[in-house]
Design a protein around this motif. Structure first.
Motif, PDB file in Angstrom:
ATOM      1  N   ILE A 271       6.201 -13.240   1.727  1.00 49.24           N
ATOM      2  CA  ILE A 271       6.111 -13.733   0.344  1.00 49.24           C
ATOM      3  C   ILE A 271       4.767 -13.363  -0.261  1.00 49.24           C
ATOM      4  O   ILE A 271       4.678 -12.890  -1.403  1.00 49.24           O
ATOM      5  CB  ILE A 271       6.341 -15.258   0.296  1.00 49.24           C
ATOM      6  N   PHE A 272       3.710 -13.563   0.518  1.00 51.47           N
ATOM      7  CA  PHE A 272       2.376 -13.214   0.034  1.00 51.47           C
ATOM      8  C   PHE A 272       2.289 -11.715  -0.240  1.00 51.47           C
ATOM      9  O   PHE A 272       1.720 -11.297  -1.266  1.00 51.47           O
ATOM     10  CB  PHE A 272       1.327 -13.624   1.066  1.00 51.47           C
ATOM     11  N   ASP A 273       2.823 -10.897   0.661  1.00 47.36           N
ATOM     12  CA  ASP A 273       2.787  -9.440   0.471  1.00 47.36           C
ATOM     13  C   ASP A 273       3.498  -9.025  -0.812  1.00 47.36           C
ATOM     14  O   ASP A 273       3.001  -8.184  -1.571  1.00 47.36           O
ATOM     15  CB  ASP A 273       3.444  -8.736   1.668  1.00 47.36           C
ATOM     16  N   VAL A 274       4.680  -9.587  -1.056  1.00 44.73           N
ATOM     17  CA  VAL A 274       5.457  -9.227  -2.245  1.00 44.73           C
ATOM     18  C   VAL A 274       4.722  -9.635  -3.516  1.00 44.73           C
ATOM     19  O   VAL A 274       4.607  -8.852  -4.472  1.00 44.73           O
ATOM     20  CB  VAL A 274       6.860  -9.871  -2.193  1.00 44.73           C
ATOM     21  N   VAL A 275       4.201 -10.877  -3.523  1.00 46.27           N
ATOM     22  CA  VAL A 275       3.495 -11.363  -4.714  1.00 46.27           C
ATOM     23  C   VAL A 275       2.226 -10.548  -4.961  1.00 46.27           C
ATOM     24  O   VAL A 275       1.966 -10.087  -6.080  1.00 46.27           O
ATOM     25  CB  VAL A 275       3.153 -12.868  -4.566  1.00 46.27           C
ATOM     26  N   PHE A 276       1.434 -10.340  -3.911  1.00 45.81           N
ATOM     27  CA  PHE A 276       0.152  -9.638  -4.041  1.00 45.81           C
ATOM     28  C   PHE A 276       0.375  -8.185  -4.467  1.00 45.81           C
ATOM     29  O   PHE A 276      -0.246  -7.690  -5.414  1.00 45.81           O
ATOM     30  CB  PHE A 276      -0.599  -9.693  -2.712  1.00 45.81           C
ATOM     31  N   SER A 277       1.270  -7.486  -3.761  1.00 46.87           N
ATOM     32  CA  SER A 277       1.501  -6.079  -4.087  1.00 46.87           C
ATOM     33  C   SER A 277       2.145  -5.937  -5.459  1.00 46.87           C
ATOM     34  O   SER A 277       1.833  -4.993  -6.206  1.00 46.87           O
ATOM     35  CB  SER A 277       2.388  -5.417  -3.020  1.00 46.87           C
ATOM     36  N   GLY A 278       3.035  -6.872  -5.818  1.00 49.56           N
ATOM     37  CA  GLY A 278       3.659  -6.830  -7.131  1.00 49.56           C
ATOM     38  C   GLY A 278       2.647  -6.970  -8.249  1.00 49.56           C
ATOM     39  O   GLY A 278       2.702  -6.248  -9.261  1.00 49.56           O
ATOM     40  N   LEU A 351     -12.185   9.150  -4.775  1.00 54.77           N
ATOM     41  CA  LEU A 351     -11.053   8.290  -4.437  1.00 54.77           C
ATOM     42  C   LEU A 351     -11.198   7.698  -3.047  1.00 54.77           C
ATOM     43  O   LEU A 351     -10.922   6.514  -2.821  1.00 54.77           O
ATOM     44  CB  LEU A 351      -9.744   9.082  -4.531  1.00 54.77           C
ATOM     45  N   ARG A 352     -11.629   8.501  -2.093  1.00 60.26           N
ATOM     46  CA  ARG A 352     -11.770   8.026  -0.718  1.00 60.26           C
ATOM     47  C   ARG A 352     -12.942   7.070  -0.578  1.00 60.26           C
ATOM     48  O   ARG A 352     -12.868   6.087   0.162  1.00 60.26           O
ATOM     49  CB  ARG A 352     -11.926   9.217   0.238  1.00 60.26           C
ATOM     50  N   LYS A 353     -14.033   7.355  -1.287  1.00 63.77           N
ATOM     51  CA  LYS A 353     -15.221   6.500  -1.211  1.00 63.77           C
ATOM     52  C   LYS A 353     -14.932   5.106  -1.753  1.00 63.77           C
ATOM     53  O   LYS A 353     -15.428   4.105  -1.227  1.00 63.77           O
ATOM     54  CB  LYS A 353     -16.367   7.149  -2.001  1.00 63.77           C
ATOM     55  N   THR A 354     -14.117   5.040  -2.807  1.00 65.12           N
ATOM     56  CA  THR A 354     -13.791   3.753  -3.439  1.00 65.12           C
ATOM     57  C   THR A 354     -12.492   3.151  -2.919  1.00 65.12           C
ATOM     58  O   THR A 354     -12.083   2.073  -3.381  1.00 65.12           O
ATOM     59  CB  THR A 354     -13.678   3.940  -4.960  1.00 65.12           C
ATOM     60  N   SER A 355     -11.835   3.843  -1.983  1.00 60.41           N
ATOM     61  CA  SER A 355     -10.546   3.417  -1.409  1.00 60.41           C
ATOM     62  C   SER A 355      -9.407   3.423  -2.422  1.00 60.41           C
ATOM     63  O   SER A 355      -8.332   2.879  -2.153  1.00 60.41           O
ATOM     64  CB  SER A 355     -10.659   2.010  -0.789  1.00 60.41           C
ATOM     65  N   LEU A 356      -9.610   4.066  -3.572  1.00 59.08           N
ATOM     66  CA  LEU A 356      -8.531   4.144  -4.557  1.00 59.08           C
ATOM     67  C   LEU A 356      -7.377   5.007  -4.063  1.00 59.08           C
ATOM     68  O   LEU A 356      -6.240   4.858  -4.528  1.00 59.08           O
ATOM     69  CB  LEU A 356      -9.062   4.707  -5.877  1.00 59.08           C
ATOM     70  N   ASP A 357      -7.663   5.914  -3.127  1.00 53.11           N
ATOM     71  CA  ASP A 357      -6.584   6.759  -2.608  1.00 53.11           C
ATOM     72  C   ASP A 357      -5.526   5.947  -1.857  1.00 53.11           C
ATOM     73  O   ASP A 357      -4.392   6.392  -1.687  1.00 53.11           O
ATOM     74  CB  ASP A 357      -7.161   7.849  -1.702  1.00 53.11           C
ATOM     75  N   GLU A 358      -5.891   4.732  -1.394  1.00 54.75           N
ATOM     76  CA  GLU A 358      -4.961   3.902  -0.634  1.00 54.75           C
ATOM     77  C   GLU A 358      -4.020   3.087  -1.519  1.00 54.75           C
ATOM     78  O   GLU A 358      -3.048   2.498  -1.023  1.00 54.75           O
ATOM     79  CB  GLU A 358      -5.743   2.931   0.274  1.00 54.75           C
ATOM     80  N   PHE A 359      -4.284   3.022  -2.831  1.00 53.59           N
ATOM     81  CA  PHE A 359      -3.535   2.108  -3.701  1.00 53.59           C
ATOM     82  C   PHE A 359      -2.029   2.351  -3.714  1.00 53.59           C
ATOM     83  O   PHE A 359      -1.253   1.384  -3.846  1.00 53.59           O
ATOM     84  CB  PHE A 359      -4.101   2.154  -5.120  1.00 53.59           C
ATOM     85  N   PRO A 360      -1.533   3.591  -3.610  1.00 55.19           N
ATOM     86  CA  PRO A 360      -0.070   3.764  -3.564  1.00 55.19           C
ATOM     87  C   PRO A 360       0.605   3.052  -2.393  1.00 55.19           C
ATOM     88  O   PRO A 360       1.826   2.839  -2.416  1.00 55.19           O
ATOM     89  CB  PRO A 360       0.093   5.286  -3.451  1.00 55.19           C
ATOM     90  N   GLN A 361      -0.172   2.674  -1.389  1.00 52.60           N
ATOM     91  CA  GLN A 361       0.419   1.967  -0.262  1.00 52.60           C
ATOM     92  C   GLN A 361       0.901   0.568  -0.639  1.00 52.60           C
ATOM     93  O   GLN A 361       1.645  -0.060   0.127  1.00 52.60           O
ATOM     94  CB  GLN A 361      -0.585   1.913   0.904  1.00 52.60           C
ATOM     95  N   PHE A 362       0.501   0.089  -1.821  1.00 52.25           N
ATOM     96  CA  PHE A 362       1.056  -1.182  -2.289  1.00 52.25           C
ATOM     97  C   PHE A 362       2.558  -1.047  -2.537  1.00 52.25           C
ATOM     98  O   PHE A 362       3.298  -2.033  -2.470  1.00 52.25           O
ATOM     99  CB  PHE A 362       0.331  -1.661  -3.542  1.00 52.25           C
ATOM    100  N   VAL A 365       4.014  -1.619   0.810  1.00 55.11           N
ATOM    101  CA  VAL A 365       4.022  -3.059   1.080  1.00 55.11           C
ATOM    102  C   VAL A 365       5.188  -3.718   0.356  1.00 55.11           C
ATOM    103  O   VAL A 365       5.931  -4.530   0.933  1.00 55.11           O
ATOM    104  CB  VAL A 365       2.691  -3.703   0.650  1.00 55.11           C
ATOM    105  N   PHE A 366       5.367  -3.368  -0.908  1.00 51.72           N
ATOM    106  CA  PHE A 366       6.384  -4.025  -1.733  1.00 51.72           C
ATOM    107  C   PHE A 366       7.787  -3.815  -1.161  1.00 51.72           C
ATOM    108  O   PHE A 366       8.620  -4.726  -1.201  1.00 51.72           O
ATOM    109  CB  PHE A 366       6.319  -3.499  -3.168  1.00 51.72           C
ATOM    110  N   VAL A 367       8.059  -2.630  -0.611  1.00 54.86           N
ATOM    111  CA  VAL A 367       9.399  -2.358  -0.071  1.00 54.86           C
ATOM    112  C   VAL A 367       9.539  -2.804   1.382  1.00 54.86           C
ATOM    113  O   VAL A 367      10.614  -2.677   1.970  1.00 54.86           O
ATOM    114  CB  VAL A 367       9.758  -0.858  -0.193  1.00 54.86           C
TER     115      VAL A 367
END
Length: 460
Positions: A271-278, A351-362, A365-367
């Motif tokens: 539930i937390f994962d769905v809410v947070f990633s959403g 992107l890598r320095k700021t970890s923005l490259d990881e954002f699509p992994q949300f 998480v959502f699925v």
């Protein structure tokens, strides 16, 4: 006759908890609104009922109302923080479901702040009071042990060391010719002994007493209203997290405690994962994606997303998403990125320095392929390699991989070519899996945000 308050502990616990949560709710409303006119709004009338019922349900599931004398303070507080965190999630879910626009953030913050302070003080106070009461005034249960081996003596030491548990150890019954003043007689002498002295519990040490006496003593205990308990023998088993289960009456032992095997824990985390990633997808990625996609397309040829098969829960593969931070190359599935890597684009470096490259992994998480917090997923090649040389490496795949994890906030982020560093990462991942709590997840998320703001030293 002295009446033990422990007899009514659960009822008292219920009552005080509900007084506290309702005081916190009304006081939070008053502090944020300056009045108590909440019942003119049907939303508040419904919410206050939900607020109380959900605390009861969560508290029962997480044993918040049960103060077993064997539980340590750490366990009591962990149960409370888990319950509080899950209750907050249920409140947020209620607002989304019923669109409680009039419920202010100030009231939310005030209510849960008051609830945290008073409830925490109450539970710690109750814990220490009950511990003191059991030690000073509680009627002790008189116990004897059948057997005189290492396990039996270790148990008697527990009884002597922790009088607050409420047991008075009288001695052993043992058949061997062992000279000790604590041995009260042979096993055959036990029934005659009990005729003269009241006994509450008999502990039968499997490794120290003839098994043939078990059924006879068990029947004798039943006939005399005595609790009969068995002390098992686990010599040679060094794992401390043994779990006992019954499968249709057949006892089964497990060697690893996995909190996320529990349906309630797993559901609350999901539930937390769905809410947070959403929320991240709606509030951040909705505007961040077009900007990052444009920058990637303007500075290098190739797709916006980098997709790579990685190892997930139960050793199943999944496509892990990232914003592409490298020029398209043939070694992406074989070689990790390292500092100064010529494959990294100028935009990719940021992107890598700021970890923005990881954002699509949300989206992962959502699925349901990943979690917000968990062991970081590795490429298939590394899973195959490290599983052969790192002890317990595959244990990290008992749970879903995460966008961030305990190993990452402890300094094991980025390239890990040194097996020693990989061993360190696996140790932290294993600790996380065996000691998961909602509070630990929140702590890891907070540390991740702090590390990103400070700048990740190990980010390639």
């Amino acid at each position: 006759m002295l009446v033990s308050p422990a007899k009514y502990t659960k009822q008292i616990h219920y009552s005080v908890d509900f007084l506290i949560i309702n005081f916190a709710f009304f006081d939070g409303y008053f502090l944020s609104n300056g009045n108590l006119n909440m019942f003119s709004d049907n939303f508040y009338f419904l919410y206050i009922l939900y607020f109380n019922i959900s605390w009861y349900v969560v508290g029962e599931q997480l044993q918040v109302f049960n103060f077993n004398p064997y539980l340590g303070l750490e366990t009591v507080l962990n149960n409370f923080f888990r319950a509080l965190g899950f209750h907050i999630l249920l409140s947020i879910f209620f607002w989304f479901l019923f669109k409680g626009d009039n419920f202010s953030r100030d009231q939310f913050g005030a209510t849960y702040s008051i609830m945290l302070v008073i409830m925490l003080s109450w539970k710690m106070g109750l814990y220490y009071f009950l511990k003191f009461f059991r030690k000073q005034w509680h009627r002790f249960r008189s116990v004897v042990i059948v057997g005189y081996g290492d396990n039996a003596r270790m148990l008697s030491e527990v009884f002597d060391k922790y009088p607050e548990y409420g047991y008075r150890f009288l001695g052993y019954f043992h058949d061997d010719n062992t000279t000790s003043q604590e041995i009260l007689g042979s096993i055959e002498d036990l029934p005659a002994f009990i005729e003269n002295i009241h006994i509450d519990d008999i502990y039968f040490s499997i490794s120290d007493a003839p098994y043939a006496n078990l059924d006879k003593l068990f029947d004798f205990a039943d006939d005399n209203v005595i609790r009969f308990r068995i002390l098992p023998d686990f010599k040679g088993i060094t794992n401390k997290n043994l779990i006992f289960d019954l499968f249709e009456g057949l006892p089964v032992l497990s060697f690893r405690k996995l909190p996320l095997d529990d349906v309630f824990n797993r559901t609350s985390k999901r539930i937390f994962d769905v809410v947070f990633s959403g929320l991240v997808i709606i509030l951040i990625l909705s505007w961040l994606f077009p900007i990052v996609a444009l920058l990637i397309k303007l500075t290098s040829s190739g797709p916006v997303f980098f997709k790579q098969k990685r190892t997930g829960k139960d050793n199943e593969d999944f496509w892990c998403l990232k914003f592409r931070s490298m020029y398209v190359n043939k070694d992406s599935d074989k070689s990790q990125a390292r500092k100064g890597d010529a494959r990294i684009t100028p935009v990719g470096k940021f992107l890598r320095k700021t970890s923005l490259d990881e954002f699509p992994q949300f989206f992962n998480v959502f699925v349901g392929q990943m979690s917000i917090v968990g062991p970081r997923p590795h490429m298939l090649k590394h899973t195959e390699e490290y599983s052969q040389i790192i002890k317990k490496y595959m244990v990290r795949h008992f749970v879903k991989p995460g966008i961030t994890g305990l190993a990452q906030v402890k300094g094991f982020r980025g390239e890990t070519t040194d097996p020693k560093r990989m061993e360190g990462r696996v140790k932290f991942d294993t600790f996380y899996i065996e000691n998961w709590s909602f509070l630990l997840d929140l702590k890891i998320i907070a540390l991740t945000i702090i590390n990103v703001l400070k700048g990740e030293e190990n980010a390639a």
